[in-house]
Design a protein around this motif. Structure first.
Motif, PDB file in Angstrom:
ATOM      1  N   TYR A  26      16.373  39.630  28.863  1.00 49.52           N
ATOM      2  CA  TYR A  26      16.302  39.830  29.966  1.00 49.52           C
ATOM      3  C   TYR A  26      15.830  41.424  30.720  1.00 49.52           C
ATOM      4  CZ  TYR A  26      19.238  35.335  29.417  1.00 49.52           C
ATOM      5  OH  TYR A  26      18.985  33.912  29.180  1.00 49.52           O
ATOM      6  N   GLY A  27      15.686  42.084  29.584  1.00 52.07           N
ATOM      7  CA  GLY A  27      15.956  43.268  29.885  1.00 52.07           C
ATOM      8  C   GLY A  27      17.216  44.040  30.051  1.00 52.07           C
ATOM      9  N   ASN A  28      16.938  45.348  30.508  1.00 54.46           N
ATOM     10  CA  ASN A  28      18.169  46.688  30.456  1.00 54.46           C
ATOM     11  C   ASN A  28      19.303  46.010  31.187  1.00 54.46           C
ATOM     12  OD1 ASN A  28      19.202  49.260  29.309  1.00 54.46           O
ATOM     13  ND2 ASN A  28      19.386  49.684  30.653  1.00 54.46           N
ATOM     14  N   ILE A  29      20.827  46.327  30.631  1.00 52.69           N
ATOM     15  CA  ILE A  29      21.584  45.791  31.297  1.00 52.69           C
ATOM     16  C   ILE A  29      22.690  47.164  31.027  1.00 52.69           C
ATOM     17  CG2 ILE A  29      23.898  44.764  31.937  1.00 52.69           C
ATOM     18  CD1 ILE A  29      22.229  41.831  30.528  1.00 52.69           C
ATOM     19  N   SER A  30      22.740  47.622  32.358  1.00 53.38           N
ATOM     20  CA  SER A  30      24.165  48.967  31.284  1.00 53.38           C
ATOM     21  C   SER A  30      24.943  48.564  31.815  1.00 53.38           C
ATOM     22  CB  SER A  30      23.286  50.014  32.700  1.00 53.38           C
ATOM     23  OG  SER A  30      23.428  50.420  33.986  1.00 53.38           O
ATOM     24  N   ALA A  31      25.890  49.202  31.648  1.00 56.58           N
ATOM     25  CA  ALA A  31      27.532  48.915  32.031  1.00 56.58           C
ATOM     26  C   ALA A  31      27.878  49.960  33.569  1.00 56.58           C
ATOM     27  CB  ALA A  31      28.142  50.129  30.586  1.00 56.58           C
ATOM     28  N   ALA A  32      26.734  50.996  33.862  1.00 57.81           N
ATOM     29  CA  ALA A  32      27.616  51.626  34.702  1.00 57.81           C
ATOM     30  C   ALA A  32      26.510  50.341  35.927  1.00 57.81           C
ATOM     31  CB  ALA A  32      26.133  52.728  35.381  1.00 57.81           C
ATOM     32  N   THR A  33      25.974  49.722  35.730  1.00 57.87           N
ATOM     33  CA  THR A  33      24.963  48.819  36.908  1.00 57.87           C
ATOM     34  C   THR A  33      26.316  47.958  36.916  1.00 57.87           C
ATOM     35  OG1 THR A  33      22.067  49.158  36.508  1.00 57.87           O
ATOM     36  CG2 THR A  33      23.568  46.664  37.416  1.00 57.87           C
ATOM     37  N   VAL A  34      26.612  47.360  36.307  1.00 57.79           N
ATOM     38  CA  VAL A  34      27.832  46.081  36.069  1.00 57.79           C
ATOM     39  C   VAL A  34      29.086  46.601  36.837  1.00 57.79           C
ATOM     40  CG1 VAL A  34      29.317  44.630  34.494  1.00 57.79           C
ATOM     41  CG2 VAL A  34      26.721  45.208  33.795  1.00 57.79           C
ATOM     42  N   GLY A  35      29.075  47.591  36.196  1.00 61.04           N
ATOM     43  CA  GLY A  35      30.667  48.334  37.441  1.00 61.04           C
ATOM     44  C   GLY A  35      29.946  48.128  38.921  1.00 61.04           C
ATOM     45  N   ALA A  36      29.092  48.935  38.959  1.00 61.51           N
ATOM     46  CA  ALA A  36      29.281  48.968  40.499  1.00 61.51           C
ATOM     47  C   ALA A  36      28.879  46.942  41.130  1.00 61.51           C
ATOM     48  CB  ALA A  36      27.221  49.924  40.831  1.00 61.51           C
ATOM     49  N   ILE A  37      28.194  46.373  40.979  1.00 63.26           N
ATOM     50  CA  ILE A  37      28.730  45.245  41.241  1.00 63.26           C
ATOM     51  C   ILE A  37      29.959  44.618  41.256  1.00 63.26           C
ATOM     52  CG2 ILE A  37      28.321  43.109  40.836  1.00 63.26           C
ATOM     53  CD1 ILE A  37      25.346  43.939  39.184  1.00 63.26           C
ATOM     54  N   GLN A  38      30.944  45.208  39.823  1.00 65.62           N
ATOM     55  CA  GLN A  38      32.038  44.833  39.649  1.00 65.62           C
ATOM     56  C   GLN A  38      33.080  45.499  41.160  1.00 65.62           C
ATOM     57  OE1 GLN A  38      33.699  42.549  38.397  1.00 65.62           O
ATOM     58  NE2 GLN A  38      32.972  42.618  36.172  1.00 65.62           N
ATOM     59  N   ARG A  39      32.047  47.233  41.521  1.00 66.49           N
ATOM     60  CA  ARG A  39      33.340  47.151  42.741  1.00 66.49           C
ATOM     61  C   ARG A  39      33.249  46.733  43.512  1.00 66.49           C
ATOM     62  NH1 ARG A  39      31.515  51.595  39.005  1.00 66.49           N
ATOM     63  NH2 ARG A  39      29.642  51.798  40.702  1.00 66.49           N
ATOM     64  N   GLN A  40      31.328  45.809  43.338  1.00 63.38           N
ATOM     65  CA  GLN A  40      30.982  45.381  45.156  1.00 63.38           C
ATOM     66  C   GLN A  40      32.262  43.903  45.832  1.00 63.38           C
ATOM     67  OE1 GLN A  40      29.994  48.085  46.651  1.00 63.38           O
ATOM     68  NE2 GLN A  40      29.276  46.887  48.052  1.00 63.38           N
ATOM     69  N   LEU A  41      32.498  43.403  44.455  1.00 59.64           N
ATOM     70  CA  LEU A  41      32.844  42.410  44.134  1.00 59.64           C
ATOM     71  C   LEU A  41      34.460  42.527  44.516  1.00 59.64           C
ATOM     72  CD1 LEU A  41      32.197  40.460  40.887  1.00 59.64           C
ATOM     73  CD2 LEU A  41      31.704  39.398  43.490  1.00 59.64           C
ATOM     74  N   LEU A  42      35.435  44.021  44.297  1.00 55.98           N
ATOM     75  CA  LEU A  42      36.151  44.305  44.646  1.00 55.98           C
ATOM     76  C   LEU A  42      36.083  44.010  46.462  1.00 55.98           C
ATOM     77  CD1 LEU A  42      39.348  45.123  43.866  1.00 55.98           C
ATOM     78  CD2 LEU A  42      38.105  47.535  43.783  1.00 55.98           C
ATOM     79  N   VAL A  43      35.004  44.871  46.614  1.00 55.19           N
ATOM     80  CA  VAL A  43      35.084  45.220  48.172  1.00 55.19           C
ATOM     81  C   VAL A  43      35.305  43.765  49.470  1.00 55.19           C
ATOM     82  CG1 VAL A  43      33.472  45.972  50.350  1.00 55.19           C
ATOM     83  CG2 VAL A  43      33.553  46.906  48.452  1.00 55.19           C
ATOM     84  N   LEU A  44      34.615  42.730  48.346  1.00 56.74           N
ATOM     85  CA  LEU A  44      34.296  41.202  48.931  1.00 56.74           C
ATOM     86  C   LEU A  44      35.948  40.213  48.406  1.00 56.74           C
ATOM     87  CD1 LEU A  44      31.562  39.263  47.896  1.00 56.74           C
ATOM     88  CD2 LEU A  44      31.687  40.020  50.306  1.00 56.74           C
ATOM     89  N   GLU A  45      36.746  40.789  47.891  1.00 57.71           N
ATOM     90  CA  GLU A  45      37.974  40.135  48.067  1.00 57.71           C
ATOM     91  C   GLU A  45      38.779  41.029  48.786  1.00 57.71           C
ATOM     92  OE1 GLU A  45      38.824  41.182  43.703  1.00 57.71           O
ATOM     93  OE2 GLU A  45      37.767  38.916  42.916  1.00 57.71           O
ATOM     94  N   ASN A  46      38.503  42.617  48.501  1.00 59.58           N
ATOM     95  CA  ASN A  46      39.745  42.639  49.877  1.00 59.58           C
ATOM     96  C   ASN A  46      39.602  42.521  51.623  1.00 59.58           C
ATOM     97  OD1 ASN A  46      40.712  44.722  48.134  1.00 59.58           O
ATOM     98  ND2 ASN A  46      39.745  45.867  48.307  1.00 59.58           N
ATOM     99  N   GLN A  47      38.291  41.538  51.826  1.00 55.61           N
ATOM    100  CA  GLN A  47      38.200  41.203  53.408  1.00 55.61           C
ATOM    101  C   GLN A  47      38.526  39.687  53.263  1.00 55.61           C
ATOM    102  OE1 GLN A  47      34.040  42.625  52.769  1.00 55.61           O
ATOM    103  NE2 GLN A  47      34.118  44.507  53.737  1.00 55.61           N
ATOM    104  N   GLY A  48      39.046  38.922  52.042  1.00 58.38           N
ATOM    105  CA  GLY A  48      39.127  38.138  51.912  1.00 58.38           C
ATOM    106  C   GLY A  48      38.445  36.698  52.134  1.00 58.38           C
ATOM    107  N   ALA A  49      37.632  37.356  50.832  1.00 57.76           N
ATOM    108  CA  ALA A  49      36.364  36.500  50.248  1.00 57.76           C
ATOM    109  C   ALA A  49      36.879  35.507  49.471  1.00 57.76           C
ATOM    110  CB  ALA A  49      34.623  37.142  50.229  1.00 57.76           C
ATOM    111  N   ASP A  50      37.692  36.204  48.615  1.00 56.67           N
ATOM    112  CA  ASP A  50      37.996  35.060  47.659  1.00 56.67           C
ATOM    113  C   ASP A  50      38.676  33.551  48.261  1.00 56.67           C
ATOM    114  OD1 ASP A  50      40.006  36.497  48.859  1.00 56.67           O
ATOM    115  OD2 ASP A  50      41.897  36.529  46.866  1.00 56.67           O
ATOM    116  N   ALA A  51      39.154  33.080  49.216  1.00 59.96           N
ATOM    117  CA  ALA A  51      39.578  32.879  50.371  1.00 59.96           C
ATOM    118  C   ALA A  51      38.061  31.334  50.353  1.00 59.96           C
ATOM    119  CB  ALA A  51      40.263  32.873  50.958  1.00 59.96           C
ATOM    120  N   PHE A  52      37.530  31.833  50.641  1.00 56.46           N
ATOM    121  CA  PHE A  52      36.393  31.373  50.658  1.00 56.46           C
ATOM    122  C   PHE A  52      35.431  30.806  49.236  1.00 56.46           C
ATOM    123  CE2 PHE A  52      31.385  30.919  50.655  1.00 56.46           C
ATOM    124  CZ  PHE A  52      30.951  30.439  51.474  1.00 56.46           C
ATOM    125  N   PHE A  53      35.463  31.272  48.430  1.00 54.74           N
ATOM    126  CA  PHE A  53      35.040  31.237  47.112  1.00 54.74           C
ATOM    127  C   PHE A  53      35.864  29.946  46.335  1.00 54.74           C
ATOM    128  CE2 PHE A  53      32.797  34.576  47.763  1.00 54.74           C
ATOM    129  CZ  PHE A  53      31.089  34.101  47.706  1.00 54.74           C
TER     130      PHE A  53
END
Length: 232
Positions: A182-209
């Motif tokens: 599938y192409g290059n997958i860097s740990a930094a990119t995955v980490g950035a996505i994980q941090r954005q997921l944390l932002v969603l969770e802090n805003q209450g999105a975990d109750a929606f999913f």
């Protein structure tokens, strides 16, 4: 109100006799009710009441209704009304009999605190919308698509944000083998996505999913008496 609505129309009101002219009914023909409409007017002129009458009219003829009610003005239609003097008087002025009524209502709430929770699974939302929701760049969106593809190929449902976190961790741990397909997958990119997921969770999105996910059929129900359910 009694005798207010025929089966082919929704009664909206009746004019008062004036200048020798007889009172006239104002109604919406059901065969024209699938067209766009606009209710406008100054504060206190009856816009909300008009929409409530429309919702009740559709429900009465077996048509489900969805209404986005920010201020809670429509919640009262779930309870039996009271025959108050001014209502009885107004009904008499236009030649009607006031009969209190109630309608089948389902309350929906994103947080699930004041109604049925509105939920969707991560898989149903998909990588494109989720990437837009998190504000990911092209590289991050590409890795998110890889995570969804791997989940699909392995027959794994991504129900909530915890599932997505686990899948991203799996993709990161197997970056070398997956990268060949599938192409290059860097740990930094995955980490950035994980941090954005944390932002969603802090805003209450975990109750929606999660499950059960909202289906369009949930909004298209009628009660045992044949009345359309009003979804608020």
């Amino acid at each position: 109100m009694a005798d207010a609505q025929a089966q082919d129309r929704i009664f909206l009101g009746r004019t008062l006799p004036a200048g020798g002219a007889a009172a006239q009914d104002i109604a919406l023909s059901l065969r024209l009710a699938n067209r766009h409409g606009l209710v406008t007017g100054a504060t206190g002129t009856g816009k909300t009441v008009t929409l409530q009458v429309l919702a009740e009219g559709f429900s009465r003829v077996g048509v489900p209704v969805f209404a986005a009610d920010i201020k809670g003005d429509l919640s009262g239609i779930a309870a039996l009304g009271e025959a108050r003097d001014f209502l009885v008087k107004r009904a008499g002025e236009v030649g009607m009999t006031y009969l209190p009524d109630r309608f089948p209502v389902t309350f929906w709430d994103l947080s699930g605190e004041q109604g049925h929770p509105v939920r969707a699974t991560v898989s149903e939302l998909g990588p494109l919308l989720l990437a837009r929701l998190m504000g990911l760049n092209d590289t991050q969106e590409g890795v998110l698509n890889i995570a969804f593809r791997v989940a699909d190929e392995q027959g794994l449902l991504l129900l909530d944000l915890k599932d997505l976190r686990a899948m991203l961790a799996h993709v990161s741990e197997n970056a070398a083998s997956l990268g060949r397909h599938y192409g290059n997958i860097s740990a930094a990119t995955v980490g950035a996505i994980q941090r954005q997921l944390l932002v969603l969770e802090n805003q209450g999105a975990d109750a929606f999913f999660g499950e059960p996910a909202l289906r369009i059929e949930d909004l298209m129900r009628v009660d045992a008496g044949g009345r359309g359910v009003i979804n608020i």
